[in-house]
Write a protein that holds these residues in place. Structure first.
Motif, mmCIF file in Angstrom:
data_model
loop_
_atom_site.group_PDB
_atom_site.id
_atom_site.type_symbol
_atom_site.label_atom_id
_atom_site.label_comp_id
_atom_site.label_asym_id
_atom_site.label_seq_id
_atom_site.Cartn_x
_atom_site.Cartn_y
_atom_site.Cartn_z
ATOM 1 N N VAL A 236 -2.805 -13.037 42.471
ATOM 2 C CA VAL A 236 -3.594 -11.808 42.403
ATOM 3 C C VAL A 236 -3.913 -11.446 40.952
ATOM 4 O O VAL A 236 -4.976 -10.878 40.670
ATOM 5 C CB VAL A 236 -2.885 -10.662 43.152
ATOM 6 N N ALA A 237 -3.058 -11.825 40.017
ATOM 7 C CA ALA A 237 -3.389 -11.638 38.597
ATOM 8 C C ALA A 237 -4.646 -12.429 38.242
ATOM 9 O O ALA A 237 -5.517 -11.942 37.509
ATOM 10 C CB ALA A 237 -2.220 -12.072 37.721
ATOM 11 N N GLY A 238 -4.750 -13.630 38.787
ATOM 12 C CA GLY A 238 -5.953 -14.431 38.562
ATOM 13 C C GLY A 238 -7.185 -13.797 39.169
ATOM 14 O O GLY A 238 -8.243 -13.732 38.537
ATOM 15 N N TRP A 239 -7.052 -13.333 40.406
ATOM 16 C CA TRP A 239 -8.202 -12.674 41.046
ATOM 17 C C TRP A 239 -8.708 -11.494 40.222
ATOM 18 O O TRP A 239 -9.909 -11.372 39.988
ATOM 19 C CB TRP A 239 -7.802 -12.143 42.413
ATOM 20 N N GLN A 240 -7.777 -10.648 39.805
ATOM 21 C CA GLN A 240 -8.191 -9.441 39.091
ATOM 22 C C GLN A 240 -8.843 -9.788 37.754
ATOM 23 O O GLN A 240 -9.745 -9.091 37.292
ATOM 24 C CB GLN A 240 -7.001 -8.510 38.868
ATOM 25 N N SER A 241 -8.396 -10.864 37.123
ATOM 26 C CA SER A 241 -8.935 -11.212 35.811
ATOM 27 C C SER A 241 -10.362 -11.743 35.879
ATOM 28 O O SER A 241 -11.125 -11.588 34.924
ATOM 29 C CB SER A 241 -8.029 -12.247 35.121
ATOM 30 N N VAL A 242 -10.728 -12.377 36.995
ATOM 31 C CA VAL A 242 -12.081 -12.935 37.108
ATOM 32 C C VAL A 242 -13.004 -12.062 37.947
ATOM 33 O O VAL A 242 -14.178 -12.379 38.124
ATOM 34 C CB VAL A 242 -12.068 -14.372 37.683
ATOM 35 N N GLY A 243 -12.476 -10.958 38.490
ATOM 36 C CA GLY A 243 -13.305 -10.068 39.284
ATOM 37 C C GLY A 243 -13.560 -10.557 40.686
ATOM 38 O O GLY A 243 -14.648 -10.341 41.244
ATOM 39 N N PHE A 244 -12.549 -11.174 41.309
ATOM 40 C CA PHE A 244 -12.696 -11.694 42.672
ATOM 41 C C PHE A 244 -12.041 -10.752 43.668
ATOM 42 O O PHE A 244 -10.877 -10.377 43.511
ATOM 43 C CB PHE A 244 -12.052 -13.078 42.789
ATOM 44 N N ALA A 245 -12.779 -10.393 44.704
ATOM 45 C CA ALA A 245 -12.253 -9.583 45.797
ATOM 46 C C ALA A 245 -12.204 -10.431 47.060
ATOM 47 O O ALA A 245 -13.224 -10.973 47.498
ATOM 48 C CB ALA A 245 -13.138 -8.354 46.023
ATOM 49 N N HIS A 246 -11.023 -10.552 47.649
ATOM 50 C CA HIS A 246 -10.843 -11.394 48.833
ATOM 51 C C HIS A 246 -11.497 -10.776 50.059
ATOM 52 O O HIS A 246 -12.145 -11.465 50.851
ATOM 53 C CB HIS A 246 -9.347 -11.609 49.072
ATOM 54 N N GLY A 247 -11.294 -9.500 50.262
ATOM 55 C CA GLY A 247 -11.982 -8.794 51.324
ATOM 56 C C GLY A 247 -11.219 -8.592 52.611
ATOM 57 O O GLY A 247 -11.497 -7.651 53.348
#
Length: 488
Positions: A236-247
């Protein structure tokens, strides 16, 4: 290895009938190959020349099976939007088996393969739209250095599938080191199949935590929760850093090894909006971008509860307490790289937080701003950055840049070296929904060239690709906030 030499094993299916159901796929009558992923061929040890093999159309829809394949629908349950649902499982996908290469074992999972005992009221199919989206998403996150499942190939058909409208059916072969989800553990816990739960814990530990093999089930379960907590925090740290939302971060969509799993209504940020909701079925914003860290921790608590038959409450709590510091450290490290900061200083998190507030207030494109910042060398006015921020925030931008310049003065690297490093940490290309839809629209008309281009860009997102500049641009206002649903 030739395609004809691929032979699958069945370590998961061999665990027993409690773990799922043996069932054959329902193939398409007239399959057509859309794409084979050369990077995944290499991952599996299959010769690159085999991408031209005519058997892919049949293998990719279950009309022909790999040697040794025994398709298997996995049973699991899970919490969906916070509510436990006991009626889950592989309702449109089958585990074909496992392939080994270079000391790693990869599972092949055929999605869209038809009805299974867990289909409930579904038709067991997938559509071309969602299949392309999943195919691209796995490459997008992998290219950004974030753990993800991937896909080996896409096969289309002329079979009509009804969702919100009539669409074309399609299948893909998903590739992952494991398809075990949080929901597998929940299933055995809530149905009181503790022997099977014990067997699942041992199975996963043997694969991914061999150092605890032979210890008591309590020790293995605790080690597994600690491992999954760390991996999930890093993810989730990776997601937040690149602006990815899983949904749709339900527990049945959470991988036990911390892979991004089960792509549905995902989205990358265009403008930086912390409250961004990419799933139009998420009416309360439970899975909004800024809520993801808390939701992942909620899911880990659900997993911990499923392991409580073997692990004490105190030990479970101790494992879960690793989540926040691992998340904070992982996110801070990623954001320092995006800002070109090699050293860690006390004020770095505040510097980052103030920038994110500026981006939100200034309605700035998240990806484009950081990419432009990678070219910044202290010039004034910083025209490339100013044009990305609403005029009302230009003064705030200048103030932030003053703070940033002061912070950069503490670094040993020169500006050119820093810019090169930042260009390797801030992608030029991300999978925006606007451009994903362009790929889908073309594919539905039989044109697969945009798909091939997008795969190339996503596998190499930090490169310039001067011939494809339009794929890096911010979408028009009409292309933002595209409605994306869970339907597939």
């Amino acid at each position: 290895m030739k395609l004809s030499e691929v032979t699958l094993s069945h370590h998961y299916a061999d665990l027993g009938d409690a773990f799922g159901t043996r069932i054959d796929p329902t193939p398409f009558e007239h399959p057509g190959l859309i794409h084979v992923n050369p990077a995944v061929l290499q991952l599996l040890g299959i010769d690159a020349a085999e991408s031209k093999n005519p058997d892919w159309a049949q293998l990719g829809c279950g009309k022909k099976l790999f040697k040794g394949s025994r398709p298997f629908a996995m049973k699991y349950t899970g919490h969906q939007f916070g509510v436990y649902n006991p009626e889950l499982g592989d309702g449109r996908a089958l585990l074909l088996g496992e392939i080994e290469n270079a000391g790693r074992r990869w599972e092949l999972h055929l999605k869209g393969a038809g009805k299974t005992p867990y289909s409930r009221f579904g038709d067991g199919r997938a559509v071309l739209r969602s299949t392309i989206r999943e195919y691209l998403a796995g490459e997008a996150l992998t290219g950004l250095g974030i753990n993800s499942t991937r896909a080996l190939c896409i096969v289309g058909s002329d079979e009509p599938v009804t969702r919100e409208q009539i669409e074309s059916g399609a299948m893909l072969i998903r590739v992952a080191e494991t398809h075990v989800r949080f929901g597998h553990f929940e299933y055995f816990f809530y149905t009181k199949q503790l022997e099977a739960l014990h067997k699942l814990i041992e199975f996963v530990c043997q694969r991914f935590l061999p150092e605890v093999t032979g210890l008591s089930v309590s020790e293995q379960a605790e080690a597994l929760l600690r491992f999954t907590t760390r991996k999930s925090a890093e993810l989730v740290a990776g997601w937040q850093s690149v602006g990815f939302a899983h949904g749709v971060l339900n527990t049945d969509n959470m991988s036990i090894i911390g892979d991004t799993f089960d792509y549905g209504p995902y989205g990358f940020l265009d403008d930086y909006e912390p409250a961004f909701i990419c799933n139009h079925s998420d009416h309360t914003g439970r899975y909004a971008f800024e809520q993801q860290p808390g939701v992942v921790l909620w899911n880990l608590n659900a997993l911990a509860h499923a392991l409580s038959a073997f692990v004490s409450t105190e030990a479970l709590r101790d494992c879960l307490e690793e989540f926040q510091p691992r998340l904070v450290d992982g996110y801070a490290a990623r954001m320092r790289r995006k800002l070109g900061l090699e050293m860690e200083e006390d004020g770095d998190q505040a510097l980052c937080a103030s920038l994110l507030q500026l981006l939100a207030d200034g309605q700035a494109d998240y990806t484009l701003f950081f990419r432009a910042l990678a070219h910044y060398r202290g010039e004034r006015p910083a025209a490339a950055l100013r044009e990305l921020v609403a005029p009302a925030q230009h003064g705030a931008l200048e103030q932030w840049l003053d703070r940033y310049d002061q912070r950069l003065a503490h670094e040993d690297s020169d500006s050119r070296a820093r810019n090169r490093a930042m260009l390797g940490a801030n992608p030029k290309y991300v999978l925006r929904n606007h451009y994903a839809q362009k790929v889908i629209d073309a594919a539905e008309q039989g044109d697969h060239r945009p798909l091939q281009t997008m795969v190339l860009l996503l596998q190499n997102p930090f490169d310039e690709h001067p011939d494809h500049e339009t794929w890096a641009a911010a979408p028009p206002e009409s292309g933002k906030h595209m409605p994306v649903s869970c339907s597939s």
